[in-house]
Motif scaffolding. Structure first.
Motif, PDB file in Angstrom:
ATOM      1  N   PRO A  14       0.813  -1.214   0.000  1.00 21.02           N
ATOM      2  CA  PRO A  14       0.000   0.000   0.000  1.00 21.02           C
ATOM      3  C   PRO A  14       0.852   1.271   0.000  1.00 21.02           C
ATOM      4  CG  PRO A  14       0.148  -0.902   2.217  1.00 21.02           C
ATOM      5  CD  PRO A  14       1.011  -1.761   1.343  1.00 21.02           C
ATOM      6  N   ASP A  15       0.140   2.408  -0.274  1.00 23.13           N
ATOM      7  CA  ASP A  15       0.759   3.727  -0.116  1.00 23.13           C
ATOM      8  C   ASP A  15       1.997   3.894  -0.990  1.00 23.13           C
ATOM      9  OD1 ASP A  15       0.280   3.121   3.392  1.00 23.13           O
ATOM     10  OD2 ASP A  15      -1.144   3.978   1.967  1.00 23.13           O
ATOM     11  N   PRO A  16       1.912   3.607  -2.317  1.00 19.02           N
ATOM     12  CA  PRO A  16       3.120   3.663  -3.162  1.00 19.02           C
ATOM     13  C   PRO A  16       3.583   5.100  -3.402  1.00 19.02           C
ATOM     14  CG  PRO A  16       1.187   3.330  -4.524  1.00 19.02           C
ATOM     15  CD  PRO A  16       0.711   3.265  -3.107  1.00 19.02           C
ATOM     16  N   ILE A 121       0.991  12.278   9.896  1.00 20.92           N
ATOM     17  CA  ILE A 121       1.594  11.162   9.157  1.00 20.92           C
ATOM     18  C   ILE A 121       1.677  11.568   7.682  1.00 20.92           C
ATOM     19  CG2 ILE A 121       0.774   9.338  10.724  1.00 20.92           C
ATOM     20  CD1 ILE A 121      -1.566   8.884   8.770  1.00 20.92           C
ATOM     21  N   ASP A 122       2.168  10.643   6.863  1.00 19.30           N
ATOM     22  CA  ASP A 122       2.229  10.808   5.411  1.00 19.30           C
ATOM     23  C   ASP A 122       3.105  11.973   4.995  1.00 19.30           C
ATOM     24  OD1 ASP A 122       0.475   8.786   5.545  1.00 19.30           O
ATOM     25  OD2 ASP A 122      -1.202   9.769   4.555  1.00 19.30           O
ATOM     26  N   PRO A 123       4.340  12.029   5.535  1.00 21.24           N
ATOM     27  CA  PRO A 123       5.230  13.139   5.126  1.00 21.24           C
ATOM     28  C   PRO A 123       5.691  12.973   3.681  1.00 21.24           C
ATOM     29  CG  PRO A 123       6.452  11.546   6.422  1.00 21.24           C
ATOM     30  CD  PRO A 123       5.019  11.084   6.443  1.00 21.24           C
ATOM     31  N   PRO A 177      -7.908  14.118   5.217  1.00 19.14           N
ATOM     32  CA  PRO A 177      -7.007  14.630   4.176  1.00 19.14           C
ATOM     33  C   PRO A 177      -5.587  14.136   4.510  1.00 19.14           C
ATOM     34  CG  PRO A 177      -7.643  16.402   5.659  1.00 19.14           C
ATOM     35  CD  PRO A 177      -8.424  15.216   6.071  1.00 19.14           C
ATOM     36  N   GLU A 178      -4.951  13.436   3.585  1.00 23.65           N
ATOM     37  CA  GLU A 178      -3.651  12.822   3.894  1.00 23.65           C
ATOM     38  C   GLU A 178      -2.903  12.533   2.604  1.00 23.65           C
ATOM     39  OE1 GLU A 178      -4.975   9.487   6.142  1.00 23.65           O
ATOM     40  OE2 GLU A 178      -6.024   8.597   4.449  1.00 23.65           O
ATOM     41  N   ALA A 179      -1.771  11.874   2.703  1.00 23.78           N
ATOM     42  CA  ALA A 179      -0.962  11.463   1.544  1.00 23.78           C
ATOM     43  C   ALA A 179      -0.679  12.640   0.615  1.00 23.78           C
ATOM     44  CB  ALA A 179      -1.654  10.339   0.794  1.00 23.78           C
ATOM     45  N   GLY A 197     -10.518   8.740   3.591  1.00 30.03           N
ATOM     46  CA  GLY A 197     -10.056   7.570   4.339  1.00 30.03           C
ATOM     47  C   GLY A 197      -9.684   6.455   3.381  1.00 30.03           C
ATOM     48  N   THR A 198      -8.782   5.582   3.799  1.00 34.09           N
ATOM     49  CA  THR A 198      -8.211   4.568   2.898  1.00 34.09           C
ATOM     50  C   THR A 198      -9.185   3.419   2.648  1.00 34.09           C
ATOM     51  OG1 THR A 198      -6.129   3.417   2.443  1.00 34.09           O
ATOM     52  CG2 THR A 198      -7.103   3.104   4.629  1.00 34.09           C
ATOM     53  N   GLU A 199     -10.369   3.531   3.156  1.00 33.32           N
ATOM     54  CA  GLU A 199     -11.361   2.458   2.932  1.00 33.32           C
ATOM     55  C   GLU A 199     -12.184   2.737   1.674  1.00 33.32           C
ATOM     56  OE1 GLU A 199     -10.110   3.061   6.993  1.00 33.32           O
ATOM     57  OE2 GLU A 199     -11.282   4.335   5.681  1.00 33.32           O
ATOM     58  N   GLY A 240      -6.866   5.385  -4.144  1.00 33.38           N
ATOM     59  CA  GLY A 240      -6.399   6.631  -3.527  1.00 33.38           C
ATOM     60  C   GLY A 240      -4.940   6.509  -3.140  1.00 33.38           C
ATOM     61  N   HIS A 241      -4.460   7.443  -2.324  1.00 28.42           N
ATOM     62  CA  HIS A 241      -3.067   7.492  -1.857  1.00 28.42           C
ATOM     63  C   HIS A 241      -2.122   7.387  -3.044  1.00 28.42           C
ATOM     64  CE1 HIS A 241      -0.430   7.389   1.788  1.00 28.42           C
ATOM     65  NE2 HIS A 241       0.415   7.357   0.778  1.00 28.42           N
ATOM     66  N   ALA A 242      -2.188   8.377  -3.920  1.00 27.43           N
ATOM     67  CA  ALA A 242      -1.493   8.321  -5.207  1.00 27.43           C
ATOM     68  C   ALA A 242      -0.244   9.186  -5.222  1.00 27.43           C
ATOM     69  CB  ALA A 242      -2.441   8.774  -6.318  1.00 27.43           C
ATOM     70  N   GLY A 270      -5.655  -7.010   0.967  1.00 28.34           N
ATOM     71  CA  GLY A 270      -5.338  -5.652   1.410  1.00 28.34           C
ATOM     72  C   GLY A 270      -5.208  -4.701   0.241  1.00 28.34           C
ATOM     73  N   ARG A 271      -4.378  -3.669   0.420  1.00 29.30           N
ATOM     74  CA  ARG A 271      -4.253  -2.585  -0.543  1.00 29.30           C
ATOM     75  C   ARG A 271      -2.991  -2.812  -1.369  1.00 29.30           C
ATOM     76  NH1 ARG A 271      -3.924   2.054   3.562  1.00 29.30           N
ATOM     77  NH2 ARG A 271      -2.565   0.480   4.485  1.00 29.30           N
ATOM     78  N   GLU A 272      -3.182  -2.882  -2.676  1.00 31.03           N
ATOM     79  CA  GLU A 272      -2.120  -3.235  -3.612  1.00 31.03           C
ATOM     80  C   GLU A 272      -1.715  -2.015  -4.446  1.00 31.03           C
ATOM     81  OE1 GLU A 272      -5.066  -6.319  -5.071  1.00 31.03           O
ATOM     82  OE2 GLU A 272      -3.248  -7.535  -5.058  1.00 31.03           O
TER      83      GLU A 272
HETATM   84  C1  6LW Z   1      -1.406   5.896   5.595  1.00 27.78           C
HETATM   85  C2  6LW Z   1      -2.516   6.872   5.402  1.00 27.78           C
HETATM   86  C3  6LW Z   1      -3.698   6.008   5.588  1.00 27.78           C
HETATM   87  O1  6LW Z   1      -0.307   6.488   6.205  1.00 27.78           O
HETATM   88  O2  6LW Z   1      -3.366   4.802   6.080  1.00 27.78           O
HETATM   89  O3  6LW Z   1      -5.889   5.671   5.932  1.00 27.78           O
HETATM   90  C4  6LW Z   1      -2.028   4.866   6.507  1.00 27.78           C
HETATM   91  N1  6LW Z   1      -4.883   6.356   5.380  1.00 27.78           N
HETATM   92  O4  6LW Z   1      -2.496   7.516   4.144  1.00 27.78           O
HETATM   93  C5  6LW Z   1      -1.374   3.535   6.430  1.00 27.78           C
HETATM   94  O5  6LW Z   1      -1.551   2.961   5.158  1.00 27.78           O
END
Ligand code: 6LW
Length: 522
Positions: A14-16, A121-123, A177-179, A197-199, A240-242, A270-272
């Motif tokens: 995840p989170d590439p 998180i997600d620096p 809001p992240e990544a 959210g990552t879901e 997401g998380h691109a 999981g997240r690929e």
């Molecule tokens: C990641 C964040 C997230 O740091 O999950 O739910 C965390 N969002 O972007 C771990 O994958």
């Protein structure tokens, strides 16, 4: 027309984050409580990918407290500037944000340079045309999620100026809001983030400004990517998380996380990591133009194809194998004897909390576990395990989602007699607090689905088709189980299923595992 098949990294990657250096592309992903940490991949055509190492290969780079499997290393960002590779990430087990650097992405990487005073998180790092470096991340300390930026000194690895809040996301009161990642194109600073959210509600949104510190204005067409409108039956979800990368010919691609549900919205793997082309129209990115969603097959870039030699993931020396927890120097409970033979010491602590009281010191110990990701919907995994004489030792093959969800095929002794059992460990928990859901099942109950006498050296096998799992020992089918509870949407956490070899129960006796075979079909 050449094409790329998604996911480019199947299984829990995840989170590439991606960067390009000349004709080479490099990509890193999250690794949580697994060691080594932050796997590094390489490609020259975005079609074929090879793992070339990990960033965190030494215990001192990856202190984990192993309280639960979704701790440790969250999202990394990989960037390159002036001959140096930078990886910045967060160790949520008490370290916070840190940077490692390297001249060669295959390693060796430096020790951690801890970044003090960075919230959230997600620096991510951004190197501007004038050579200045900026760090961004997310922050929840004000009671809402916001993306911030601050000048960053790459000599002292520290924030060196005012931290400015930039954007709270596109949706009003956007969740998570992240990544964040910042890019410069045609004089604009673009801030691309994940929100929702990552879901299932995951999405990618973008804003731009004439100055890196804002004021950022959201794209009227946000979100630039989401699959939440496709419903829970979509074959690809949670997009997401691109991260974006520009090719030498001026074309752009996006890597992102997404899921492939199995027999309903069950996210066992999981997240690929997926990839998709991006074009620009009127100063804004368009993801997979005319499709508007990520697809299993996408057009490849106009680059010479560059396949890599096949590697044998069944070889215990392969880079795809991981420990659970960081082995203290000289006390590693896993010893790779050869490509087909690994020994695992029966540590006292199992990877599944049985409520055994653990001292903080005990908790920090790496676990007697050595595993690789589930990368296919249908697969078999087999190994020959030799149970030692010590009555306390237990060992076997596990399909592990997290501390609270697994299916095990286990050898153990009762009054000296060797038995084999199929065990389901399950607890419905809140994915973040890991507490039992109101009215959920009691903490982590275990259910023995079957048991019978066995030889101390036995051939163990799991045969999985979708959510249907068959347990075999010595070629005999012992039991069957439904694996849908292993989906991270049910069991919680940020991981994808691992196929693991384990030894636990205490006594520190060594367990031999030989001739592991994973065969994935779909
Ligand atoms: C990641 C964040 C997230 O740091 O999950 O739910 C965390 N969002 O972007 C771990 O994958």
């Amino acid at each position: 027309m050449k094409s790329i098949e998604n996911p480019i990294l199947p299984g829990f990657y995840p989170d590439p984050s991606i960067c390009r250096v000349g004709e080479d592309f490099y990509l890193v992903t999250s690794s949580f409580a697994f060691f080594p940490g932050v796997p590094v991949f390489h490609s020259r055509d975005l079609i074929h990918w090879e793992q070339i190492g990990h960033v965190l290969t030494r215990p001192e780079q990856l202190p984990l407290n192993c309280r639960h499997i979704s701790g440790g290393i969250y999202a990394p960002t990989l960037r390159y500037f002036d001959g140096t590779f930078y990886m910045i990430t967060t160790n949520v087990d008490g370290i916070g944000d840190f940077v490692c650097t390297a001249q060669d992405p295959a390693g060796p990487w430096s020790d951690m340079h801890i970044v003090h005073g960075a919230p959230g998180i997600d620096p991510s790092l951004f190197f501007d045309e004038d050579g200045s470096c900026w760090m961004c991340g997310n922050d929840w300390s004000k009671g809402y999620g916001v993306i911030w930026v601050a000048p960053f000194d790459t000599k002292t690895f520290s924030l060196c100026g005012e931290r400015v809040d930039l954007w709270r996301g596109a949706m009003h009161d956007a969740w998570a809001p992240e990544a964040p990642h910042i890019y410069k194109k045609d004089g604009w600073y673009y801030l691309m983030i994940a929100e929702g959210g990552t879901e299932f509600f995951h999405s990618e949104t973008i804003a731009r400004a004439e100055s890196i510190t804002g004021k950022y204005k959201g794209y009227p067409g946000n979100p630039i990517l989401t699959h939440r409108h496709l419903g829970y039956g979509a074959p690809i979800t949670n997009t997401g998380h691109a991260d974006l990368v520009e090719l030498a010919d001026g074309s752009w691609y996006m890597v992102l996380l997404a899921c492939r549900p199995i027999e309903g919205y069950h996210l066992n793997m999981g997240r690929e990591t997926f990839i998709t082309p991006v074009t620009w129209q009127n100063g804004w990115p368009v993801v997979n133009e005319r499709m508007g969603q990520v697809t299993f097959t996408v057009p490849a870039p106009n680059l010479p194809e560059c396949p890599f030699p096949e590697t044998d993931s069944n070889d215990f020396r392969s880079l795809c194998w991981n420990h659970l927890g960081t082995p203290a120097s000289g006390m590693d409970p896993v010893e790779v004897v050869s490509g087909s033979h690994v020994r695992i010491r029966a540590t006292r602590r199992p990877f599944i909390p049985h409520g055994e009281a653990e001292t903080p010191e005990e908790q920090k110990k790496a676990l007697g576990f050595y595993g690789r990701r589930q990368q296919h919907r249908d697969f078999t995994a087999a190994v020959t395990a030799s149970l030692p004489e010590d009555e306390r030792a237990r060992c076997g093959l596990v399909l592990l989602q997290n501390d609270f969800a697994s299916l095990r095929l286990e050898l153990y002794r009762v009054s000296g007699a060797v038995k084999v059992r199929a065990v389901k460990a399950c607890c419905e928990r809140n994915r973040f607090t890991q507490e039992a859901k109101p009215g959920g099942t009691p903490p982590c109950r275990e259910e023995t689905l079957f048991e019978c006498p066995a030889a101390p050296r036995s051939a163990l096998k799991l045969a999985v088709s979708g959510q249907h799992v068959r347990f075999l020992c010595g070629g005999e089918e012992l039991a069957q189980a439904d694996a849908s509870f292993l989906g991270s949407e049910t069991s919680g956490g940020f991981i994808g299923a691992y196929i693991g070899l384990y030894a636990c129960g205490g006594g520190e006796a060594w367990v031999d595992f030989e001739d592991f075979q994973y065969c994935g079909t779909v």
